[in-house]
Each structure stands twice: as C-alpha cells, then as structure tokens.
Design a protein around this motif. Structure first.
Motif, PDB file in Angstrom:
ATOM      1  N   LYS A  82      13.832   8.275   3.761  1.00 46.98           N
ATOM      2  CA  LYS A  82      13.011   7.106   4.070  1.00 46.98           C
ATOM      3  C   LYS A  82      11.534   7.455   4.115  1.00 46.98           C
ATOM      4  CE  LYS A  82      16.535   4.474   6.580  1.00 46.98           C
ATOM      5  NZ  LYS A  82      17.003   3.977   7.890  1.00 46.98           N
ATOM      6  N   LEU A  83      11.203   8.601   4.689  1.00 46.90           N
ATOM      7  CA  LEU A  83       9.805   9.038   4.708  1.00 46.90           C
ATOM      8  C   LEU A  83       9.300   9.340   3.305  1.00 46.90           C
ATOM      9  CD1 LEU A  83       9.652  11.364   7.869  1.00 46.90           C
ATOM     10  CD2 LEU A  83       8.546   9.145   7.560  1.00 46.90           C
ATOM     11  N   MET A  84      10.150   9.955   2.488  1.00 50.26           N
ATOM     12  CA  MET A  84       9.758  10.252   1.114  1.00 50.26           C
ATOM     13  C   MET A  84       9.530   8.973   0.315  1.00 50.26           C
ATOM     14  SD  MET A  84      12.233  13.506   0.234  1.00 50.26           S
ATOM     15  CE  MET A  84      11.775  13.472  -1.499  1.00 50.26           C
ATOM     16  N   ASP A  85      10.331   7.922   0.588  1.00 50.66           N
ATOM     17  CA  ASP A  85      10.142   6.637  -0.097  1.00 50.66           C
ATOM     18  C   ASP A  85       8.780   6.040   0.227  1.00 50.66           C
ATOM     19  OD1 ASP A  85      12.532   6.689  -1.399  1.00 50.66           O
ATOM     20  OD2 ASP A  85      13.605   5.466   0.076  1.00 50.66           O
ATOM     21  N   LYS A  86       8.245   6.391   1.392  1.00 45.48           N
ATOM     22  CA  LYS A  86       6.908   5.913   1.790  1.00 45.48           C
ATOM     23  C   LYS A  86       5.805   6.868   1.344  1.00 45.48           C
ATOM     24  CE  LYS A  86       8.745   3.702   5.965  1.00 45.48           C
ATOM     25  NZ  LYS A  86       8.706   3.678   7.458  1.00 45.48           N
ATOM     26  N   ASN A  87       6.174   7.851   0.507  1.00 46.58           N
ATOM     27  CA  ASN A  87       5.232   8.868   0.026  1.00 46.58           C
ATOM     28  C   ASN A  87       4.645   9.680   1.175  1.00 46.58           C
ATOM     29  OD1 ASN A  87       5.470   8.248  -2.751  1.00 46.58           O
ATOM     30  ND2 ASN A  87       4.064   6.510  -2.501  1.00 46.58           N
ATOM     31  N   GLN A  88       5.435   9.934   2.212  1.00 42.17           N
ATOM     32  CA  GLN A  88       5.020  10.752   3.340  1.00 42.17           C
ATOM     33  C   GLN A  88       5.797  12.062   3.320  1.00 42.17           C
ATOM     34  OE1 GLN A  88       5.207   8.721   7.095  1.00 42.17           O
ATOM     35  NE2 GLN A  88       4.380   6.806   6.275  1.00 42.17           N
ATOM     36  N   ILE A  89       5.164  13.097   3.871  1.00 42.77           N
ATOM     37  CA  ILE A  89       5.830  14.399   3.954  1.00 42.77           C
ATOM     38  C   ILE A  89       6.803  14.376   5.129  1.00 42.77           C
ATOM     39  CG2 ILE A  89       5.498  16.863   4.386  1.00 42.77           C
ATOM     40  CD1 ILE A  89       2.772  16.617   3.052  1.00 42.77           C
ATOM     41  N   ALA A  90       8.031  14.790   4.877  1.00 41.93           N
ATOM     42  CA  ALA A  90       9.055  14.845   5.924  1.00 41.93           C
ATOM     43  C   ALA A  90       9.197  16.284   6.395  1.00 41.93           C
ATOM     44  CB  ALA A  90      10.383  14.321   5.386  1.00 41.93           C
ATOM     45  N   LYS A  94       6.860  15.459  11.709  1.00 37.55           N
ATOM     46  CA  LYS A  94       6.954  14.026  11.418  1.00 37.55           C
ATOM     47  C   LYS A  94       8.258  13.420  11.930  1.00 37.55           C
ATOM     48  CE  LYS A  94       3.361  12.410   9.079  1.00 37.55           C
ATOM     49  NZ  LYS A  94       3.415  12.352   7.622  1.00 37.55           N
ATOM     50  N   LEU A  95       9.332  14.195  11.884  1.00 38.00           N
ATOM     51  CA  LEU A  95      10.629  13.664  12.283  1.00 38.00           C
ATOM     52  C   LEU A  95      10.850  13.679  13.790  1.00 38.00           C
ATOM     53  CD1 LEU A  95      12.945  15.272   9.579  1.00 38.00           C
ATOM     54  CD2 LEU A  95      12.335  12.873   9.767  1.00 38.00           C
ATOM     55  N   LYS A  96      10.085  14.496  14.527  1.00 37.33           N
ATOM     56  CA  LYS A  96      10.302  14.662  15.968  1.00 37.33           C
ATOM     57  C   LYS A  96      10.340  13.340  16.738  1.00 37.33           C
ATOM     58  CE  LYS A  96       8.557  17.198  19.989  1.00 37.33           C
ATOM     59  NZ  LYS A  96       8.413  16.035  20.863  1.00 37.33           N
ATOM     60  N   PRO A  97       9.386  12.403  16.516  1.00 40.79           N
ATOM     61  CA  PRO A  97       9.435  11.147  17.304  1.00 40.79           C
ATOM     62  C   PRO A  97      10.709  10.338  17.088  1.00 40.79           C
ATOM     63  CG  PRO A  97       7.308  11.412  16.219  1.00 40.79           C
ATOM     64  CD  PRO A  97       8.205  12.456  15.659  1.00 40.79           C
ATOM     65  N   TYR A  98      11.325  10.479  15.898  1.00 37.60           N
ATOM     66  CA  TYR A  98      12.526   9.700  15.599  1.00 37.60           C
ATOM     67  C   TYR A  98      13.767  10.263  16.293  1.00 37.60           C
ATOM     68  CZ  TYR A  98       9.548   7.856  11.886  1.00 37.60           C
ATOM     69  OH  TYR A  98       8.505   7.281  11.187  1.00 37.60           O
ATOM     70  N   PHE A  99      13.702  11.524  16.733  1.00 39.89           N
ATOM     71  CA  PHE A  99      14.894  12.166  17.290  1.00 39.89           C
ATOM     72  C   PHE A  99      14.697  12.650  18.721  1.00 39.89           C
ATOM     73  CE2 PHE A  99      15.475  12.446  12.716  1.00 39.89           C
ATOM     74  CZ  PHE A  99      16.810  12.111  12.568  1.00 39.89           C
ATOM     75  N   ASP A 100      13.577  12.279  19.357  1.00 36.84           N
ATOM     76  CA  ASP A 100      13.342  12.688  20.752  1.00 36.84           C
ATOM     77  C   ASP A 100      14.428  12.192  21.682  1.00 36.84           C
ATOM     78  OD1 ASP A 100      11.161  14.337  20.681  1.00 36.84           O
ATOM     79  OD2 ASP A 100       9.691  12.721  20.748  1.00 36.84           O
TER      80      ASP A 100
END
Length: 524
Positions: A82-90, A94-100
């Motif tokens: 999903k992050l790559m689809d937004k042209n963002q580096i995963a 970057k992923l930490k807030p999603y899995f806190d």
C-alpha cells in the motif's frame, strides 16, 4: 458381573492400558502435525523488502498477503504494498505507526520486530526464490484444506446429492487452486478492476480491427459486438434449417484457425485474437462436423468447372468425387491438422460432465472458447425429473453455462431452438420471446443472436408458374438469394440490431456480404 463400556472396537480398559503404555514410554505418541510453512523464509523475504522495496516487485505478481502462514507477516506485506502504491518508501520507520497497537506483533516484541526483520534480510537476488517457497507452501495448505473438506463432504453428504455433484465441486476447487493459486478468488478492489478495464480498452485501441474479444471471422459481426468476450454467455438461436449450427461452426473454426496462424507467426498465445475451441456437438457426430469443415476448406483449394461444382460433405460420404476434388480435400486436411479445435459428440451430456471436460481442456490446452450445440440437449443434475420441471432444468443449465464462462473466463456460445410460434405469424423474424423457456435463457445470457434467412420462407411461398405473382416472387427470390441476417436481440455491452451476411448453403458457409457498390464489374 463387571460391565465394560465399548467405544467402537476398543473398550475403555483397552484405552486405559494404551495410555499407561504411552506414559511408560513403551509406545510412541503420534507427533502433532502442523500444516506446511516456513517462518524463516517469510522473515527473510520481508526483511529484504524492508531494506530494498524493489524486492517486492519481484514477488507481488504472484504473492499475496494471504499466502503468508503467519497472519502478522501478511499484514506487514500488505502495508508495504500500500505504501509503495503511494510512491512512498516502506521501511521499519514508516511502518511503525501502523503496528504500534498490533496485538499480534506485541507478542513478538512490538514494532521493534520490524527492525529485527530488516536485520535478518535476505539479498534482493534471493527474494523471488523465497517468495516462490512461501507461495508453494501456501498452495499445499490450500490443498490440505480442500482434501479435508472433500472427506467431510463425502461423509456428511445429503441424501439427495449425487456423488457426481461432489466430484464436480471438488474438481472446481482443485481447478481454481491450480489456476489462481487459491481456493477462492475472493473480492477484487475497484482499483484492480479499473486497471483490468483500462488494459482491455488499450488492447482494443491498439488493435487495427478494434477487437477486444475473440475474432469471429466475420468483419461485420466483429464491428457490431467487438468479438466474442471472455466470461460472456452467448445464445445463438434459430428455427431448424436457418443455419445456426453452420454459423457456430464457422465462428469456432475461424477462431481456432486464427489462433493457429498467430502461434505460427510467433504471436504470444495470450495476445492472439483467436482461441483454442471445444465444440460440444450433442446432435451431430464428430466426423459429420469435421466433414462439414473439411468440405468448406476444400472448396477454397478447388477450382470449380461450373457454378454448381462444389465439394459437398454428403458427396464426400458417398465417395462421389473427381480426382481434382480428392486432391483438394487432401490439401485441406493437411492445412486443418494443426487447428486447435476439439469436438465432443457425447450424447445426453450433463452440465456437470461438460464443466469437468472444459476445466481439463483449459488446464491442458488453454481452452479459449466453448460452443454447445445445442442447449436443450444438455442434461441437468437429474434432481428435477418430468416435463413439469423442464423449465427448472433449463434454468440450471443456463446458470451452469454462465458460471462456466466466468470461471474459465472464456466465451460460451450455446445454440438454442426457437418455439414453433414463429411459424404461425406473418413476420417470421425471430424475437426474444420466441426462445424456448425464454425466462431463464434470456435472463442469463449476455448476448442473444438469431439466425434468420428470409430466402428459406420465401422459397416455400412459390406461386404457380405462369401466374402474375410468379414474376414478382422470382424477383424477390433473386434479391434474397445467398443472404442471411444475424439479429442481435440482446447485448449487455453494446447495441442491438441486424447484420446482413452472405450464406452459401452448398458448403454451409457464412461470410461478409460485399456491398452492392463494390461488386466486381462484368467482363465485356
């Protein structure tokens, strides 16, 4: 007297003795069996992706989040995509807030687990190999699940369900697993469906013939419908002697010949506008159908001595051929050997058996088109017996054919008879209401085509020779000679209307009708 309680063939005392033996170590206890998986491979792949997102591009064409054994690994992979689809580096940051607050991840150390994954990364070179390993193990787990469900279904089958239906259901699940990598296709996001739609538009835009479907061999028909499209159920109907079998045979052969020509020219099979075709001929035998096609193609190799000098299939059966005609037939037979056209003439075929054979052809030969001649000769599940349930049986058959078209993503052309009420009215051009059991057929069909030859009916109305009406009749017959209509009565994805085509009944061939202003000039 002491009473023993029995469970199956073993007594309670027997079970107690066996348990004691296991506790003493005299009998080995069965090991607990886990479904096949490789957590280390999943960790190594995710680590490689978190270090270098290009690794995801090597596996995202075949690997989905559902293929991961550990659910949290699947969620991490999904978040990366999903992050790559937004042209963002995963990456772990970057992923930490999603899995806190992910409870499953908390059991293995929380968001810091992402950092440990990156530390255990495989190289990007090995990413695809790890992905294939994960994919293969997922397929094996799906296979185990299907096997367990098959066993349970066989034990707990309802009394009115036939074994053949269970076989068909099991085969469908196995086919889906072989084709798509999972037992069910599941939901598709709108963005993915949109990309597929745009790809289809682009394909048609780049094609010189503006075809998005399978080539029918008739330019006028292609222009109206854009070819035969995957997942569509096409009903081709007509009264006897209208030529519906001939038209279906022409379309099927043209598609198969186009596919063979494209493959010979080096075209990718997926890009071919032709198709591998299976013709279920429930009315004619396979050799009769082959003779029709052979006579048609042989006439292209044969130089006629006079206007009525045709190579006809009934003459071929009787052996009434000249040497030149036999040579033309031999040349045509050599030409037709490589055409991917399969014929099944099993009488009284059930819809379940038809599905089974089509799935096998799809898996083995890449089946691209199915033709059924004709719909009313198919059998349903045999639950509904008697004439009063015939409508219900036809409904089951049409739903089954539509489901098969969607499952295999191929066009299914089913021929159908029309009711006799056509003959009782003055205007004999067919309509949707003329379909037998029209409720289900019309509803399930994506397209309904009728074959209509006014010449056939006008020929029956011949007045007495020498009468004033005879000259008028002859003039009308001349204008109708060799012409037919394909009436598009329903089309979900396009317009309806009539298409004028040429029909040569001597060789049962439909072709495009030359415009009157483009007829060849007479020689002086």
């Amino acid at each position: 007297m002491e009473t023993q309680i029995t469970t199956g063939q073993a007594t309670v005392d027997d079970i107690k003795i066996e348990n004691d033996a296991i506790a003493d170590g005299n009998i080995s206890q069965p090991a607990y069996r886990q479904q096949p998986h490789n957590l280390e491979a999943e960790q190594a792949l995710l680590g490689a992706i978190l270090v270098n997102n290009e690794a995801a591009q090597k596996v995202q064409d075949f690997l989905t989040p559902d293929h991961f054994y550990e659910p949290v690994h699947g969620r991490i992979f999904d978040s990366v995509l999903k992050l790559m689809d937004k042209n963002q580096i995963a990456d772990p940051v970057k992923l930490k807030p999603y899995f806190d607050h992910d409870e499953a991840l908390a059991d293995v150390g929380g968001a810091s687990y992402l950092v440990r994954l990156a530390a255990s990364a495989a190289t990007i070179i090995n990413a695809e190999d790890y992905g294939r390993t994960i994919y293969d193990l997922a397929i094996r787990r799906h296979l185990i699940n299907i096997g367990e469900e098959m066993v349970l279904d066989a034990y707990d089958a309802p009394i009115d369900e036939e074994a053949s239906e269970q076989i068909s259901s099991a085969e469908k699940r196995l086919f889906d697993l072989a084709e798509m990598g999972q037992a069910e296709s599941g939901v598709v996001s709108f963005s993915k469906a949109l990309r597929m739609a745009v790809d289809n538009v682009e394909t048609a835009f780049k094609d010189p013939d503006s075809l998005s479907g399978v080539d029918t061999g008739l330019k006028s028909l292609n222009e109206k419908i854009g070819g035969m499209h995957g997942s569509d159920l096409v009903i081709l109907a007509g009264r006897p002697a209208m030529g519906k079998t001939s038209l279906a045979t022409n379309i099927g052969f043209n598609a198969a010949k186009k596919h063979a020509d494209d493959i010979a020219a080096g075209v990718n099979p997926e890009d071919s506008k032709g198709a591998v075709v299976c013709f279920f001929s429930l009315e004619m035998s396979s050799d009769q159908l082959a003779a029709r096609i052979l006579s048609d193609r042989a006439n292209l190799h044969y130089e006629k001595k006079h206007s009525d000098d045709y190579i006809q299939s009934h003459k071929m059966r009787q052996g009434k051929l000249t040497q030149d005609q036999f040579i033309a037939i031999s040349r045509a037979a050599i030409e037709l050997e490589e055409v991917p056209l399969f014929i099944d003439d099993t009488p009284g075929l059930s819809i379940a058996a038809l599905r089974t054979r089509c799935r096998r052809l799809k898996r083995q030969h890449g089946l691209g088109m199915i033709i059924v001649d004709y719909l009313q000769l198919l059998r349903g599940s045999a639950k509904a017996g008697g004439s009063e349930n015939r409508v219900q049986e036809i409904s089951e058959i049409t739903r089954g054919l539509k489901g098969l078209a969607k499952e295999l993503h191929v066009p299914v052309i089913a021929l159908s008879q029309l009711s006799r009420q056509v003959e009782s009215r003055e205007n004999k051009r067919p309509m949707l209401s003329d379909l037998r059991e029209s409720g289900s057929i019309e509803q399930d069909a994506d397209m309904v085509m009728f074959v209509y030859r006014e010449e056939y009916y006008k020929e029956k109305d011949q007045p007495s020779e020498g009468s004033p009406e005879h000259d008028t009749w002859r003039a009308e017959m001349e204008s109708l000679y060799g012409k037919a209509e394909i009436v598009i009565g329903k089309q979900r994805h396009g317009p309806v209307g009539n298409i004028q085509v040429a029909f040569d009944k001597s060789v049962t061939r439909f072709s495009d009708l030359a415009p009157e202003d483009h007829l060849p000039e007479m020689m002086e």
